[in-house]
Motif scaffolding. Structure first.
Motif, PDB file in Angstrom:
ATOM      1  N   VAL A 503      31.358  35.805  34.594  1.00  0.00           N
ATOM      2  CA  VAL A 503      31.614  37.084  33.870  1.00  0.00           C
ATOM      3  C   VAL A 503      32.470  37.957  34.591  1.00  0.00           C
ATOM      4  O   VAL A 503      33.117  38.729  34.044  1.00  0.00           O
ATOM      5  CB  VAL A 503      30.108  37.783  33.358  1.00  0.00           C
ATOM      6  N   GLY A 504      32.634  37.567  35.880  1.00  0.00           N
ATOM      7  CA  GLY A 504      33.554  38.409  36.573  1.00  0.00           C
ATOM      8  C   GLY A 504      34.995  38.319  35.966  1.00  0.00           C
ATOM      9  O   GLY A 504      35.755  39.257  36.213  1.00  0.00           O
ATOM     10  N   PHE A 505      35.197  37.121  35.544  1.00  0.00           N
ATOM     11  CA  PHE A 505      36.585  37.217  35.089  1.00  0.00           C
ATOM     12  C   PHE A 505      36.819  38.007  33.977  1.00  0.00           C
ATOM     13  O   PHE A 505      37.991  38.558  33.511  1.00  0.00           O
ATOM     14  CB  PHE A 505      36.931  35.563  34.617  1.00  0.00           C
ATOM     15  N   ASP A 506      35.773  38.379  33.022  1.00  0.00           N
ATOM     16  CA  ASP A 506      36.026  39.519  31.844  1.00  0.00           C
ATOM     17  C   ASP A 506      35.907  40.801  32.512  1.00  0.00           C
ATOM     18  O   ASP A 506      35.666  41.684  31.507  1.00  0.00           O
ATOM     19  CB  ASP A 506      34.793  38.838  31.043  1.00  0.00           C
ATOM     20  N   MET A 507      35.887  41.035  33.949  1.00  0.00           N
ATOM     21  CA  MET A 507      36.166  42.374  34.520  1.00  0.00           C
ATOM     22  C   MET A 507      37.622  42.732  34.742  1.00  0.00           C
ATOM     23  O   MET A 507      38.309  43.715  34.588  1.00  0.00           O
ATOM     24  CB  MET A 507      35.216  42.593  35.267  1.00  0.00           C
ATOM     25  N   ILE A 508      38.172  41.540  35.723  1.00  0.00           N
ATOM     26  CA  ILE A 508      39.118  41.681  36.468  1.00  0.00           C
ATOM     27  C   ILE A 508      40.584  41.463  35.971  1.00  0.00           C
ATOM     28  O   ILE A 508      41.613  41.797  36.281  1.00  0.00           O
ATOM     29  CB  ILE A 508      38.950  41.050  37.582  1.00  0.00           C
ATOM     30  N   GLY A 509      40.494  40.707  34.962  1.00  0.00           N
ATOM     31  CA  GLY A 509      41.895  40.645  33.899  1.00  0.00           C
ATOM     32  C   GLY A 509      42.110  39.304  34.172  1.00  0.00           C
ATOM     33  O   GLY A 509      43.505  39.006  33.516  1.00  0.00           O
ATOM     34  N   LEU A 510      41.762  38.122  34.777  1.00  0.00           N
ATOM     35  CA  LEU A 510      42.111  36.882  34.800  1.00  0.00           C
ATOM     36  C   LEU A 510      41.371  36.046  33.862  1.00  0.00           C
ATOM     37  O   LEU A 510      40.238  36.368  33.558  1.00  0.00           O
ATOM     38  CB  LEU A 510      41.638  36.621  36.385  1.00  0.00           C
ATOM     39  N   CYS A 511      42.114  35.118  33.627  1.00  0.00           N
ATOM     40  CA  CYS A 511      41.488  33.968  32.794  1.00  0.00           C
ATOM     41  C   CYS A 511      40.673  33.193  33.670  1.00  0.00           C
ATOM     42  O   CYS A 511      40.676  32.973  34.777  1.00  0.00           O
ATOM     43  CB  CYS A 511      42.773  33.097  32.092  1.00  0.00           C
ATOM     44  N   LYS A 512      39.539  32.459  33.006  1.00  0.00           N
ATOM     45  CA  LYS A 512      38.606  31.760  33.897  1.00  0.00           C
ATOM     46  C   LYS A 512      39.225  30.500  34.544  1.00  0.00           C
ATOM     47  O   LYS A 512      38.335  29.783  35.371  1.00  0.00           O
ATOM     48  CB  LYS A 512      37.298  31.345  32.768  1.00  0.00           C
ATOM     49  N   PHE A 513      40.390  30.282  33.782  1.00  0.00           N
ATOM     50  CA  PHE A 513      40.873  28.911  34.461  1.00  0.00           C
ATOM     51  C   PHE A 513      41.619  29.272  35.912  1.00  0.00           C
ATOM     52  O   PHE A 513      42.091  28.506  36.718  1.00  0.00           O
ATOM     53  CB  PHE A 513      42.090  28.320  33.821  1.00  0.00           C
ATOM     54  N   PHE A 514      41.528  30.609  36.246  1.00  0.00           N
ATOM     55  CA  PHE A 514      42.033  30.940  37.569  1.00  0.00           C
ATOM     56  C   PHE A 514      41.228  30.086  38.727  1.00  0.00           C
ATOM     57  O   PHE A 514      41.841  29.625  39.636  1.00  0.00           O
ATOM     58  CB  PHE A 514      41.934  32.344  37.714  1.00  0.00           C
ATOM     59  N   ASP A 515      40.080  30.138  38.588  1.00  0.00           N
ATOM     60  CA  ASP A 515      39.164  29.448  39.410  1.00  0.00           C
ATOM     61  C   ASP A 515      37.594  29.218  38.729  1.00  0.00           C
ATOM     62  O   ASP A 515      36.650  29.776  39.053  1.00  0.00           O
ATOM     63  CB  ASP A 515      38.980  29.798  40.672  1.00  0.00           C
ATOM     64  N   ILE A 516      37.616  28.409  37.710  1.00  0.00           N
ATOM     65  CA  ILE A 516      36.499  28.302  36.819  1.00  0.00           C
ATOM     66  C   ILE A 516      35.078  27.687  37.539  1.00  0.00           C
ATOM     67  O   ILE A 516      34.157  27.971  37.011  1.00  0.00           O
ATOM     68  CB  ILE A 516      36.593  27.304  35.583  1.00  0.00           C
ATOM     69  N   THR A 517      35.339  27.070  38.780  1.00  0.00           N
ATOM     70  CA  THR A 517      34.003  26.695  39.463  1.00  0.00           C
ATOM     71  C   THR A 517      33.379  27.718  40.210  1.00  0.00           C
ATOM     72  O   THR A 517      32.368  27.606  40.521  1.00  0.00           O
ATOM     73  CB  THR A 517      34.567  25.451  40.337  1.00  0.00           C
ATOM     74  N   LYS A 518      34.119  28.733  40.611  1.00  0.00           N
ATOM     75  CA  LYS A 518      33.686  29.595  41.558  1.00  0.00           C
ATOM     76  C   LYS A 518      33.545  31.272  41.079  1.00  0.00           C
ATOM     77  O   LYS A 518      32.825  31.918  41.579  1.00  0.00           O
ATOM     78  CB  LYS A 518      34.447  29.622  42.888  1.00  0.00           C
ATOM     79  N   GLY A 519      34.232  31.558  40.022  1.00  0.00           N
ATOM     80  CA  GLY A 519      34.144  32.814  39.721  1.00  0.00           C
ATOM     81  C   GLY A 519      35.086  33.558  40.403  1.00  0.00           C
ATOM     82  O   GLY A 519      36.212  32.959  41.218  1.00  0.00           O
ATOM     83  N   ILE A 520      35.258  34.891  40.400  1.00  0.00           N
ATOM     84  CA  ILE A 520      36.097  35.682  41.130  1.00  0.00           C
ATOM     85  C   ILE A 520      35.807  36.260  42.808  1.00  0.00           C
ATOM     86  O   ILE A 520      36.663  36.681  43.213  1.00  0.00           O
ATOM     87  CB  ILE A 520      36.472  37.029  40.333  1.00  0.00           C
ATOM     88  N   CYS A 521      34.676  35.639  43.211  1.00  0.00           N
ATOM     89  CA  CYS A 521      34.360  36.051  44.532  1.00  0.00           C
ATOM     90  C   CYS A 521      34.835  34.998  45.419  1.00  0.00           C
ATOM     91  O   CYS A 521      34.247  34.491  46.145  1.00  0.00           O
ATOM     92  CB  CYS A 521      32.763  36.126  44.452  1.00  0.00           C
ATOM     93  N   THR A 522      36.258  34.967  45.424  1.00  0.00           N
ATOM     94  CA  THR A 522      37.054  34.018  46.175  1.00  0.00           C
ATOM     95  C   THR A 522      38.047  34.962  47.060  1.00  0.00           C
ATOM     96  O   THR A 522      38.378  35.969  46.835  1.00  0.00           O
ATOM     97  CB  THR A 522      37.535  32.897  45.447  1.00  0.00           C
ATOM     98  N   GLN A 523      38.286  33.878  48.249  1.00  0.00           N
ATOM     99  CA  GLN A 523      39.618  34.793  49.053  1.00  0.00           C
ATOM    100  C   GLN A 523      40.687  34.629  48.376  1.00  0.00           C
ATOM    101  O   GLN A 523      41.689  35.719  48.633  1.00  0.00           O
ATOM    102  CB  GLN A 523      40.012  33.557  50.151  1.00  0.00           C
ATOM    103  N   MET A 524      40.861  33.727  47.301  1.00  0.00           N
ATOM    104  CA  MET A 524      42.413  34.003  46.577  1.00  0.00           C
ATOM    105  C   MET A 524      42.176  35.545  45.559  1.00  0.00           C
ATOM    106  O   MET A 524      43.281  35.924  45.833  1.00  0.00           O
ATOM    107  CB  MET A 524      42.151  32.896  45.448  1.00  0.00           C
ATOM    108  N   VAL A 525      41.107  36.038  45.086  1.00  0.00           N
ATOM    109  CA  VAL A 525      40.960  37.251  44.479  1.00  0.00           C
ATOM    110  C   VAL A 525      41.196  38.260  45.617  1.00  0.00           C
ATOM    111  O   VAL A 525      42.007  39.413  45.438  1.00  0.00           O
ATOM    112  CB  VAL A 525      39.836  37.213  43.751  1.00  0.00           C
TER     113      VAL A 525
END
Length: 617
Positions: A503-525
């Motif tokens: 659900v973090g993707f539906d907060m930050i403005g990114l599509c889930k395909f940004f990193d569908i396996t891990k959510g937004i809690c990544t070094q990339m974000v």
């Protein structure tokens, strides 16, 4: 947004977002810079809007006190790959508890509307009350800051989503659009109206290549408010690509779970359509109202089969390199592309195709085209129709509506058309209400009033705790089929810890395909936030904010009258176990009972203090 700190987790009030509150009844506007209360507010999307909705006491969706909130995420409009999302939130017309109270809901879509909205300088719109006459909202960038105007919209009445967008496109240059179709205008009888979002492909080609915020009936809420469309007009403000964000974008395209969504020519699976191949290996592709027969019928809509008759073009959203869309065209005699038919994604293709007994790609394309242009959620529409077909199969002596049965394309098409025009509230109000009227609820495939996406519930008991649709707010749909997890411990951990992070993707403005396996809690974000906005946020900060937002959604459901018994699967799953699905059985009543017990043991202690002590009437 305005940043007076580099540490928004510790100092959220030092970040402000620009909000315009629009009173549709009086036409008055209030523009203000609002300090953030927590990191959820900073991130945006439903993380912010659910806190606003929690302050409202709403007993029915169609009331003036129910706001429509339109906002973006922190990385919407940024250089980060997939940063294009717009969020529409309110109390849902279609998702309701057994006590009859509407649930807080959001829906999201891509296209280029979100970036344009962000570039006007506005972060959030709250539409209050209801207009007496049809209007659209024009959000403009001006030297003095963002400006919002209400414009007469009688000339848009009765037009399809595509027609509304193209009509406004003739009037406004350098703009993108959000619009409802005829279904949203028929809000009394259609609770599953969607919001269509314009794309560059659509505006340039003239074809109806639209994206949708479909779930939960936010298009119907717009229709109730007599708000037919939104126009966001601004110059483009995309920043030059920094080395840090460039590295992230390359990683998104080549890894992060998005590689399998790439076109087949690049070694991917060809978008979400590839789910057919993955699930058919287990005979777990939904067929005839979620009852796979263990045969090869779903393979008729495999991409390799469809390509024999049609031209398929893989295309991407603006500024996205994932290229996950599959636009289907007629094939001319010389094998070149003819007229555009529809965009094939897994959900609409299955739920308006295979799951209705439709195995012809051309027929499925026509149903998807109708659904898109009328402006309906393909998931709720398809699942409710499949319930009717199943009922008719079981009761040939007392057929519902026009007597349609599985595979009866002409009658199914008639059901779609009549629903969109407000003539079949039996379908337009969703499968929960319909099944309660027939008295046969076990094979109505919804959870908590919201129809299930196209993954067999036998493979995903996590559906029960999703707060805004099974596959967009609880990432357990591949826990069994992709990860092979069938033990109770893995499912408790997935539902209560790892998989809710989607659900973090539906907060930050990114599509889930940004990193569908891990959510937004990544070094990339983390790298994107630092490079784009000079914000120092840790993965632990992000994880905590996402978890609070999810739990707040769960707490809101309970406040709206949901009982724990409603956090379950359709009863047919264990009343008629399907022997054709070649996967371990993780959906028995005993498994679900133990799962319910252990999941609530984790969630309940954390629900206190997430909602305001008092709410506005």
């Amino acid at each position: 947004m305005k940043y007076f700190t580099s540490d928004p987790a510790a100092e959220p009030a030092s970040v402000q977002y620009t909000r315009c509150t629009v009173d549709l009844k009086s036409g008055k506007m209030q523009m203000q810079d609002v300090p953030c209360r927590n990191l959820e507010d900073v991130l945006g999307g439903f993380g912010r809007s659910f806190q606003i909705l929690a302050e409202r006491n709403i007993s029915q969706a169609y009331c003036d006190e129910n706001p429509l909130i339109v906002n973006t995420g922190l990385l919407t409009g940024s250089s980060a790959m997939t940063g294009m999302r717009t969020y529409f939130s309110g109390y849902s017309p279609i998702k309701e508890s057994k006590k009859g109270l509407p649930a807080a809901m959001w829906s999201t879509g891509s296209g280029n509307f979100g970036a344009k909205l962000k570039w006007t300088g506005l972060d959030e719109l709250i539409f209050e009350n209801r207009s007496d006459k049809p209007v659209y909202a024009l959000i403009s960038e001006t030297p003095a800051g963002p400006q919002v105007e209400l414009k007469p919209a009688e000339h848009l009445l009765g037009l399809s989503t595509h027609e509304k967008i193209m009509s406004l496109h003739k009037e406004y240059g350098n703009a993108h659009f959000a619009a409802i179709g005829q279904a949203g205008e028929q809000w009394q009888n259609v609770y599953m109206g969607a919001v269509a979002l314009s794309t560059d492909n659509q505006l340039k080609s003239g074809d109806d290549k639209i994206r949708f915020a479909g779930r939960g009936g936010m298009g119907s809420l717009m229709g109730y408010k007599n708000l037919l469309a939104l126009v966001a007009q601004s110059s483009d403000k995309i920043k030059p690509l920094t080395p840090e964000v460039k590295a992230v974008n390359i990683n998104v395209v080549k890894g992060g779970g998005a590689a399998r969504l790439q076109p087949i020519s690049r070694g991917g699976g060809g978008g979400t359509w590839a789910a057919y191949d993955v699930l058919q290996a287990f005979h777990a592709v939904p067929l005839n109202n979620f009852r796979p027969e263990g045969n090869d019928l779903p393979e008729k809509l495999f991409r390799s089969q469809v390509e024999k008759q049609y031209v398929i073009k893989s295309e991407a959203c603006y500024r996205c390199g994932i290229t996950c869309h599959n636009n289907v065209h007629e094939k001319k005699e010389d094998s070149s592309a003819g007229g555009f038919l529809a965009k094939f994604d897994y959900e609409p293709l299955n739920l308006l195709g295979t799951n209705l007994g439709i195995h012809d790609a051309g027929q499925a394309a026509r149903l998807i085209h109708l659904c898109d242009n009328y402006g309906m959620d393909s998931i709720s529409l398809g699942v409710t129709i499949s319930y009717i077909l199943s009922f008719n199969e079981r009761h040939p002596e007392q057929l519902l509506l026009n007597g349609a049965t599985f595979g009866d394309f002409s009658r199914i098409r008639e059901l779609v058309e009549q629903t969109a025009l407000g003539k079949l509230p039996e379908i337009g109000h969703g499968s929960k209400r319909l099944s309660e009227k027939t008295g046969e609820t076990s094979y109505a495939y919804h959870v908590k009033g919201l129809e299930l996406p196209a993954y067999q519930p036998e493979t995903n008991p996590g559906y029960a705790w999703a707060i805004a649709g099974g596959h967009m707010s609880m990432g357990t749909y591949g826990l069994l089929t992709r990860e092979g997890k069938s033990d109770i411990d893995s499912w408790v951990e997935g539902i209560t810890r790892t998989k809710l992070q989607i659900v973090g993707f539906d907060m930050i403005g990114l599509c889930k395909f940004f990193d569908i396996t891990k959510g937004i809690c990544t070094q990339m974000v983390v790298d994107c936030l630092k490079s784009e906005l000079n914000l120092e946020v840790t993965t632990a900060d992000l994880s905590a904010a996402v978890r609070r937002a999810f739990l707040r959604g769960l707490a809101l459901e309970l406040r709206q009258g949901y009982e724990k018994s409603e956090y379950t699967l359709p009863a047919e799953v264990w009343e008629r176990p399907n022997p054709n699905i070649k996967l371990p059985n993780i959906s028995s009543q005993e498994f679900m009972a133990e799962l319910q017990k252990r999941v609530w043991e984790v969630f309940e202690p954390e629900l206190g203090g997430l909602l305001p002590n008092s709410i506005h009437e």
